[in-house]
Design a protein around this motif. Structure first.
Motif, PDB file in Angstrom:
ATOM      1  N   GLU A 216      11.347  11.109 -10.312  1.00 23.70           N
ATOM      2  CA  GLU A 216      12.365  10.215  -9.754  1.00 23.70           C
ATOM      3  C   GLU A 216      12.022   8.743  -9.993  1.00 23.70           C
ATOM      4  OE1 GLU A 216      12.338  14.005  -7.330  1.00 23.70           O
ATOM      5  OE2 GLU A 216      10.821  12.657  -8.173  1.00 23.70           O
ATOM      6  N   VAL A 217      10.732   8.447  -9.990  1.00 18.16           N
ATOM      7  CA  VAL A 217      10.223   7.112 -10.329  1.00 18.16           C
ATOM      8  C   VAL A 217       9.156   7.322 -11.401  1.00 18.16           C
ATOM      9  CG1 VAL A 217       9.140   5.005  -9.487  1.00 18.16           C
ATOM     10  CG2 VAL A 217      10.548   6.388  -7.934  1.00 18.16           C
ATOM     11  N   HIS A 218       9.324   6.700 -12.553  1.00 16.79           N
ATOM     12  CA  HIS A 218       8.324   6.886 -13.599  1.00 16.79           C
ATOM     13  C   HIS A 218       6.992   6.299 -13.135  1.00 16.79           C
ATOM     14  CE1 HIS A 218       6.165   6.639 -17.414  1.00 16.79           C
ATOM     15  NE2 HIS A 218       7.038   7.538 -17.863  1.00 16.79           N
ATOM     16  N   PRO A 219       5.880   6.989 -13.399  1.00 17.30           N
ATOM     17  CA  PRO A 219       4.582   6.504 -12.936  1.00 17.30           C
ATOM     18  C   PRO A 219       4.265   5.068 -13.344  1.00 17.30           C
ATOM     19  CG  PRO A 219       4.383   8.745 -13.716  1.00 17.30           C
ATOM     20  CD  PRO A 219       5.777   8.315 -14.033  1.00 17.30           C
ATOM     21  N   ASP A 220       4.680   4.669 -14.526  1.00 16.21           N
ATOM     22  CA  ASP A 220       4.410   3.296 -14.957  1.00 16.21           C
ATOM     23  C   ASP A 220       5.114   2.285 -14.067  1.00 16.21           C
ATOM     24  OD1 ASP A 220       2.882   4.288 -17.014  1.00 16.21           O
ATOM     25  OD2 ASP A 220       4.483   4.146 -18.527  1.00 16.21           O
TER      26      ASP A 220
ATOM     27  N   ASN B 284       0.822  -1.219   0.000  1.00 19.85           N
ATOM     28  CA  ASN B 284       0.000   0.000   0.000  1.00 19.85           C
ATOM     29  C   ASN B 284       0.850   1.260   0.000  1.00 19.85           C
ATOM     30  OD1 ASN B 284      -2.677  -0.657  -0.295  1.00 19.85           O
ATOM     31  ND2 ASN B 284      -3.047  -0.908   1.899  1.00 19.85           N
ATOM     32  N   ALA B 285       1.982   1.200  -0.676  1.00 22.53           N
ATOM     33  CA  ALA B 285       2.892   2.345  -0.688  1.00 22.53           C
ATOM     34  C   ALA B 285       2.277   3.535  -1.431  1.00 22.53           C
ATOM     35  CB  ALA B 285       4.210   1.950  -1.343  1.00 22.53           C
ATOM     36  N   ILE B 286       2.800   4.705  -1.100  1.00 20.31           N
ATOM     37  CA  ILE B 286       2.401   5.958  -1.734  1.00 20.31           C
ATOM     38  C   ILE B 286       3.658   6.598  -2.311  1.00 20.31           C
ATOM     39  CG2 ILE B 286       1.447   8.267  -1.350  1.00 20.31           C
ATOM     40  CD1 ILE B 286       0.005   6.950   1.151  1.00 20.31           C
ATOM     41  N   ILE B 287       3.628   6.921  -3.599  1.00 19.14           N
ATOM     42  CA  ILE B 287       4.794   7.521  -4.255  1.00 19.14           C
ATOM     43  C   ILE B 287       4.411   8.867  -4.838  1.00 19.14           C
ATOM     44  CG2 ILE B 287       6.409   7.316  -6.189  1.00 19.14           C
ATOM     45  CD1 ILE B 287       6.449   4.306  -5.731  1.00 19.14           C
ATOM     46  N   CYS B 288       5.081   9.902  -4.354  1.00 20.70           N
ATOM     47  CA  CYS B 288       4.905  11.256  -4.884  1.00 20.70           C
ATOM     48  C   CYS B 288       6.233  11.679  -5.490  1.00 20.70           C
ATOM     49  CB  CYS B 288       4.496  12.225  -3.771  1.00 20.70           C
ATOM     50  SG  CYS B 288       2.959  11.787  -2.932  1.00 20.70           S
ATOM     51  N   ALA B 289       6.411  11.416  -6.769  1.00 17.59           N
ATOM     52  CA  ALA B 289       7.666  11.714  -7.466  1.00 17.59           C
ATOM     53  C   ALA B 289       7.475  12.998  -8.258  1.00 17.59           C
ATOM     54  CB  ALA B 289       8.042  10.549  -8.381  1.00 17.59           C
TER      55      ALA B 289
END
Length: 392
Positions: A293-297, A281-286
């Protein structure tokens, strides 16, 4: 070389749009005859000037001061471009002024300064402040931006707001509060890792701590920031005292193992292998632009909620969701400052707009949601009155 000799650049639509600049100053009254001229200028203007000389508070009613913001930069830290200098930064400042007008109906003047020393910038802005109702500092490199903002806030009796810090922080807090909610948690349940300890990284971290995040660690180019780490700037030393309660040391990769949240504010790429070590259930706000920093795909393979700074993916964390409404609310009540509580009120108002429509791909309103500016402005104005910094 004449302007016409650059006409070939207009084949690019971005250049074509920028030809002649993006702003005009237009009069708000008409001068149709001698009577109008006598009122708008001499001799009528002298009566107004005299009244303001006797009572300086009248300047807010009888000039444009109370409704105009100066967007000020030295061009030292333009997003995605770095230190490009004052002239090259001017299109960005024009753009910021355009957004003030288009989204909040606020007049704005872009000002690019050819000085770099903290004392020089503070003195220059302070000397021109009588013409403005607020100062929006923009794209000034850290750590100078912290001292410049603080000194101007102490010296001036109008709102001073460094958008790279606080606009980002307001929107990030709103987004993360809703991201936690959509995954069945609260902000206090989350352990976050921030990549980048510049102006935005520090401000976002401070605001998330104030908002009640469970724990948050910040990494700069030398690794995680923690109390007692040598060579920290004063701003990072202060950050070490309020963050990283777990006392993590080493690299950002170490901290991301089992982390609930990644917040990217540095443009430093994070590999898929590292992303895969984050908690369920991680949350990534790049938020780096144009390359997160991390491509959405990639992020979607491992995270329940993904946000970026880009407009071509869901959940865009964009400062335009904050600064127009923040200034509108502050100017409406003639606030002497923009306090931390006013920023928190803005974040809460922004988060609340999502309401029951909350979904993994909708944790923050669109930049074009017409409810945003009025809601943020009202929340900011109410808080200003509650704190006693409002003057009307």
């Amino acid at each position: 070389m004449t302007t016409d000799s650059h006409a070939h650049l207009d084949e690019d639509p971005a250049f074509a749009l920028h030809r002649g600049g993006k702003l005009n100053v237009r009069s708000s009254v008409q001068v149709r005859d001698h009577d109008d001229l006598a009122l708008a200028y001499t001799p009528g203007v002298a009566r107004v000037c005299g009244a303001i000389a006797d009572n300086s508070e009248l300047v807010d009613t009888y000039t444009w001061k109370s409704g105009v913001v100066a967007v000020v930069t030295d061009g030292s830290a333009v997003l995605g471009l770095g230190d490009i200098g004052p002239e090259a930064s001017l299109p960005v400042m024009e753009g910021k002024s355009l957004l003030f007008t288009e989204f909040a109906g606020i007049n704005s003047v872009p000002i690019a300064l050819s000085c770099r020393e903290v004392d020089d910038i503070v003195e220059t802005v302070a000397r021109m402040a009588p013409s403005f109702g607020g100062i929006n500092l923009e794209d000034i490199s850290a750590p100078r931006c912290f001292e410049i903002e603080q000194r101007l806030r102490e010296r001036l009796d109008i709102p001073v707001f460094h958008d790279d810090q606080h606009g980002t922080a307001i929107v990030a807090l709103a987004a993360l509060r809703n991201a936690a909610r959509v995954t069945g948690r609260s902000l206090g349940d989350l352990r976050a890792v921030v990549s980048g300890a510049g102006a935005s990284g520090i401000a976002v971290t401070k605001m998330l701590v104030a908002g009640g995040i469970g724990d948050i660690a910040v990494a700069d180019s030398k690794g995680l920031i923690y109390a007692g780490r040598g060579g920290l700037t004063p701003a990072k030393d202060e950050l070490a005292e309020i963050s990283n309660k777990s006392g993590l040391t080493g690299s950002i990769e170490t901290a991301l193992a089992g982390a609930d949240v990644f917040i990217g504010l540095s443009a430093g790429e994070v590999s898929e292998e590292i992303v895969a070590t984050m908690a369920d259930n991680a949350i990534i706000c790049a938020m780096a632009n144009p390359n997160p920093e991390v491509h959405p795909d990639v992020a979607r393979k491992y995270a329940s909620v993904v946000a970026t700074g880009r407009s071509d993916f869901p959940n865009q964390i964009n400062n335009v969701l904050a600064f127009p409404g923040v200034f509108k609310g502050a100017l409406e009540v003639r606030a002497a400052d923009i306090t931390e509580s006013m920023k928190m009120a803005a974040a809460n108002a922004l988060a609340d707009l999502v309401g029951d429509d909350l979904a993994p791909d909708y944790i923050i309103p669109s930049s074009f949601d017409t409810r945003v500016v009025p809601a943020v402005a009202e929340a900011v104005a109410q808080q200003a009155r509650a704190e006693g910094v409002a003057r009307s």
